[in-house]
Design a protein around this motif. Structure first.
Motif, PDB file in Angstrom:
ATOM      1  N   HIS A  89      33.223 -17.815 -29.334  1.00 42.45           N
ATOM      2  CA  HIS A  89      32.836 -19.012 -28.569  1.00 42.45           C
ATOM      3  C   HIS A  89      31.326 -19.173 -28.484  1.00 42.45           C
ATOM      4  CE1 HIS A  89      36.868 -17.788 -27.285  1.00 42.45           C
ATOM      5  NE2 HIS A  89      37.096 -19.091 -27.228  1.00 42.45           N
ATOM      6  N   ASN A  90      30.884 -20.416 -28.460  1.00 42.52           N
ATOM      7  CA  ASN A  90      29.457 -20.720 -28.481  1.00 42.52           C
ATOM      8  C   ASN A  90      28.820 -20.725 -27.090  1.00 42.52           C
ATOM      9  OD1 ASN A  90      26.972 -21.383 -29.547  1.00 42.52           O
ATOM     10  ND2 ASN A  90      27.411 -23.559 -29.714  1.00 42.52           N
ATOM     11  N   GLU A  91      29.584 -21.132 -26.078  1.00 40.49           N
ATOM     12  CA  GLU A  91      28.966 -21.369 -24.765  1.00 40.49           C
ATOM     13  C   GLU A  91      29.530 -20.500 -23.651  1.00 40.49           C
ATOM     14  OE1 GLU A  91      29.256 -25.561 -24.072  1.00 40.49           O
ATOM     15  OE2 GLU A  91      28.154 -26.030 -25.909  1.00 40.49           O
ATOM     16  N   TYR A  93      27.425 -18.026 -21.876  1.00 42.56           N
ATOM     17  CA  TYR A  93      26.811 -16.698 -21.793  1.00 42.56           C
ATOM     18  C   TYR A  93      25.851 -16.601 -20.616  1.00 42.56           C
ATOM     19  CZ  TYR A  93      29.208 -16.156 -26.132  1.00 42.56           C
ATOM     20  OH  TYR A  93      30.203 -16.101 -27.075  1.00 42.56           O
ATOM     21  N   GLN A 106      22.426 -20.610 -22.447  1.00 42.12           N
ATOM     22  CA  GLN A 106      23.740 -19.977 -22.229  1.00 42.12           C
ATOM     23  C   GLN A 106      24.661 -20.163 -23.425  1.00 42.12           C
ATOM     24  OE1 GLN A 106      25.190 -21.226 -18.360  1.00 42.12           O
ATOM     25  NE2 GLN A 106      23.572 -20.127 -17.301  1.00 42.12           N
ATOM     26  N   CYS A 107      24.063 -20.425 -24.592  1.00 41.04           N
ATOM     27  CA  CYS A 107      24.903 -20.524 -25.785  1.00 41.04           C
ATOM     28  C   CYS A 107      24.292 -19.762 -26.961  1.00 41.04           C
ATOM     29  CB  CYS A 107      25.239 -21.979 -26.119  1.00 41.04           C
ATOM     30  SG  CYS A 107      23.964 -22.870 -26.975  1.00 41.04           S
ATOM     31  N   CYS A 108      25.100 -19.604 -28.011  1.00 38.83           N
ATOM     32  CA  CYS A 108      24.730 -18.839 -29.200  1.00 38.83           C
ATOM     33  C   CYS A 108      23.853 -19.661 -30.122  1.00 38.83           C
ATOM     34  CB  CYS A 108      25.995 -18.551 -30.013  1.00 38.83           C
ATOM     35  SG  CYS A 108      26.657 -16.960 -29.758  1.00 38.83           S
ATOM     36  N   ASP A 114      31.955 -25.448 -30.893  1.00 34.41           N
ATOM     37  CA  ASP A 114      32.375 -24.756 -29.663  1.00 34.41           C
ATOM     38  C   ASP A 114      33.006 -23.403 -29.929  1.00 34.41           C
ATOM     39  OD1 ASP A 114      31.580 -26.242 -27.659  1.00 34.41           O
ATOM     40  OD2 ASP A 114      33.539 -27.124 -27.155  1.00 34.41           O
ATOM     41  N   ARG A 146      33.039 -13.791 -23.492  1.00 34.07           N
ATOM     42  CA  ARG A 146      31.730 -14.398 -23.161  1.00 34.07           C
ATOM     43  C   ARG A 146      30.650 -13.398 -22.753  1.00 34.07           C
ATOM     44  NH1 ARG A 146      35.143 -17.748 -23.933  1.00 34.07           N
ATOM     45  NH2 ARG A 146      34.925 -20.002 -23.742  1.00 34.07           N
ATOM     46  N   TYR A 151      29.545 -13.072 -28.209  1.00 35.86           N
ATOM     47  CA  TYR A 151      28.270 -13.581 -28.744  1.00 35.86           C
ATOM     48  C   TYR A 151      28.043 -13.075 -30.182  1.00 35.86           C
ATOM     49  CZ  TYR A 151      23.275 -14.843 -28.545  1.00 35.86           C
ATOM     50  OH  TYR A 151      22.033 -15.397 -28.763  1.00 35.86           O
TER      51      TYR A 151
END
Length: 223
Positions: A89-91, A93, A106-108, A114, A146, A151
């Motif tokens: 998942h991208n979001e 974090y 908070q994303c990769c 997504d 997450r 990540y």
């Protein structure tokens, strides 16, 4: 020496939080001792539990080694089985890493999808390994949690066009020993390589079929 040795990278994580010994790295070192057979060139490394370290390490792993497959292994205090993760998942974090850092976004990957799925069908891998009488229970999950595990997985799936896998292992002795975890990783990675091989054969078959039709078609026009 086999010219067409398959290159596989398997990573574990360093200790963090209450995991003063990280069973993921212990299991990966055990796998390294067991090996994946003559035809596979296995490279293992320990990944820091740091967002920024992952961002710099992963591109170099993919570029330098040109692996067929990268498998990341992480510990989950909640896991009681060896768990295959289907997607990253991208979001979301928000949890601070070993350097007390978390990405401001908070994303990769800014503007990344997504969720990215592995090209491997984890249900198929799970079935095969559970049917093999290994003595270690394998299950499948679609939420890698997450944190650094998720990540790392997302980043690797992004870099490797889906040719990555993530495996969550329980802490040592809950219930499995390091040797059992190593044997489980060995069985799982072998199964994954076999599936990739089948997929490749199918792709080539499709391609040749297509190719063949094209030629026939041109042939008819020539007369």
């Amino acid at each position: 020496i086999m010219a067409n040795k398959k290159k596989v990278i398997v990573t574990g994580f360093e200790p963090f939080g209450e995991h003063t010994v990280n069973s993921s790295w212990v299991a990966v070192q055990e796998l390294d001792r067991l090996g994946l057979g003559e035809a596979v060139d296995l490279y293992v490394c320990e990944v820091p539990v740091e967002y920024q370290a992952v961002q710099s390490l992963l591109p170099s792993l993919w570029k330098q080694h040109q692996p067929q497959l990268v498998v990341h292994v992480g510990v989950s205090g909640l896991a009681t089985t060896v768990t295959l993760e289907q997607c990253g998942h991208n979001e979301g974090y928000r949890r601070l890493d070993n350097c007390s850092y978390c990405p401001a976004s908070q994303c990769c990957m800014e503007n990344g999808p997504d969720c990215i799925n592995s090209v491997l069908d984890m249900d198929a891998v799970c079935r095969k390994v559970n049917d093999s009488g290994l003595g270690v229970v394998v299950s499948v999950s679609k939420d890698a949690g997450r944190y650094l595990c998720d990540y790392t997985y997302y980043t690797s799936l992004y870099l490797g066009q889906g040719r990555s896998a993530f495996i969550h292992v329980p802490p040592l002795g809950k219930p499995y020993s390091s040797w059992e975890l190593g044997k489980a990783l060995q069985a799982i990675v072998r199964e994954m390589l076999e599936l990739l091989e089948l997929d490749r054969a199918e792709e080539e078959h499709k391609y040749h079929d297509h190719c063949h039709h094209q030629h026939q078609h041109q042939h008819q026009h020539a007369h």
